[in-house]
Design a protein around this motif. Sequence first.
Motif, PDB file in Angstrom:
ATOM      1  N   MET A   1      49.691  25.832  20.100  1.00  0.00           N
ATOM      2  CA  MET A   1      50.222  26.825  21.033  1.00  0.00           C
ATOM      3  C   MET A   1      51.398  27.550  20.365  1.00  0.00           C
ATOM      4  N   LYS A   2      51.393  28.842  20.449  1.00  0.00           N
ATOM      5  CA  LYS A   2      52.458  29.630  19.845  1.00  0.00           C
ATOM      6  C   LYS A   2      53.711  29.537  20.709  1.00  0.00           C
ATOM      7  N   LEU A   3      54.836  29.349  20.075  1.00  0.00           N
ATOM      8  CA  LEU A   3      56.105  29.238  20.791  1.00  0.00           C
ATOM      9  C   LEU A   3      56.447  30.533  21.528  1.00  0.00           C
ATOM     10  N   VAL A   4      56.068  31.656  20.962  1.00  0.00           N
ATOM     11  CA  VAL A   4      56.381  32.958  21.541  1.00  0.00           C
ATOM     12  C   VAL A   4      55.656  33.170  22.871  1.00  0.00           C
ATOM     13  N   THR A   5      54.466  32.623  22.988  1.00  0.00           N
ATOM     14  CA  THR A   5      53.668  32.820  24.199  1.00  0.00           C
ATOM     15  C   THR A   5      53.519  31.521  24.996  1.00  0.00           C
ATOM     16  N   LEU A   6      54.504  30.662  24.886  1.00  0.00           N
ATOM     17  CA  LEU A   6      54.468  29.359  25.538  1.00  0.00           C
ATOM     18  C   LEU A   6      54.157  29.448  27.028  1.00  0.00           C
ATOM     19  N   ILE A   7      54.788  30.387  27.731  1.00  0.00           N
ATOM     20  CA  ILE A   7      54.570  30.519  29.174  1.00  0.00           C
ATOM     21  C   ILE A   7      53.413  31.457  29.473  1.00  0.00           C
ATOM     22  N   SER A   8      53.360  32.586  28.811  1.00  0.00           N
ATOM     23  CA  SER A   8      52.329  33.576  29.156  1.00  0.00           C
ATOM     24  C   SER A   8      50.910  33.088  28.864  1.00  0.00           C
ATOM     25  N   ASP A   9      50.733  32.184  27.916  1.00  0.00           N
ATOM     26  CA  ASP A   9      49.405  31.639  27.625  1.00  0.00           C
ATOM     27  C   ASP A   9      48.995  30.533  28.598  1.00  0.00           C
ATOM     28  N   ASN A  10      49.934  30.059  29.388  1.00  0.00           N
ATOM     29  CA  ASN A  10      49.650  28.979  30.336  1.00  0.00           C
ATOM     30  C   ASN A  10      49.770  29.541  31.747  1.00  0.00           C
ATOM     31  N   LYS A  11      48.626  29.745  32.412  1.00  0.00           N
ATOM     32  CA  LYS A  11      48.625  30.378  33.750  1.00  0.00           C
ATOM     33  C   LYS A  11      49.470  29.600  34.750  1.00  0.00           C
ATOM     34  N   ALA A  12      49.398  28.274  34.741  1.00  0.00           N
ATOM     35  CA  ALA A  12      50.161  27.471  35.700  1.00  0.00           C
ATOM     36  C   ALA A  12      51.664  27.671  35.486  1.00  0.00           C
ATOM     37  N   LEU A  13      52.120  27.580  34.235  1.00  0.00           N
ATOM     38  CA  LEU A  13      53.543  27.794  33.944  1.00  0.00           C
ATOM     39  C   LEU A  13      53.976  29.215  34.276  1.00  0.00           C
TER      40      LEU A  13
END
Length: 138
Positions: A1-13
């Motif tokens: 998982m890319k650190l830059v997209t940590l939240i945007s790549d995870n729908k729940a987060l």
Amino acid sequence: MKLVTLISDNKALSNIALLFARLSMAAIFLLAGLNKVQYYDGNAQYMASSGLPAELLPLVIVFEIGAALLIITGFMTQITAIALAGFSIVSALLFHFNLGDQMQFIMFFKNVAMAGGFLALAATGAGRFSVDHKILSK
């Protein structure tokens, strides 16, 4: 998982972050509106001392509380967020533009930051935990 997209790549987060953003950003307006009710006379005098008619205070109270509740519930989020962004900038210019005073300087840029946050919310929408999502997913 890319650190830059940590939240945007995870729908729940991402949806939890949007919910927290809505709640925390709306809280300041809900509390401000309730404060204006509790200390009505002082707030009316403050408005008048800034050159605005004190008769506008009930409209400000209704707007702050109503808009906060719309953001909290995630109903009409994008248009409400745009309105709150504009309100934040206007109130910064009218009430906190004495940038030589450190407290007013901080309050001015707090309003500018809130406007930026509301514009980001307007761009992203309310997320899954919202009335908007319920309406749009039908």
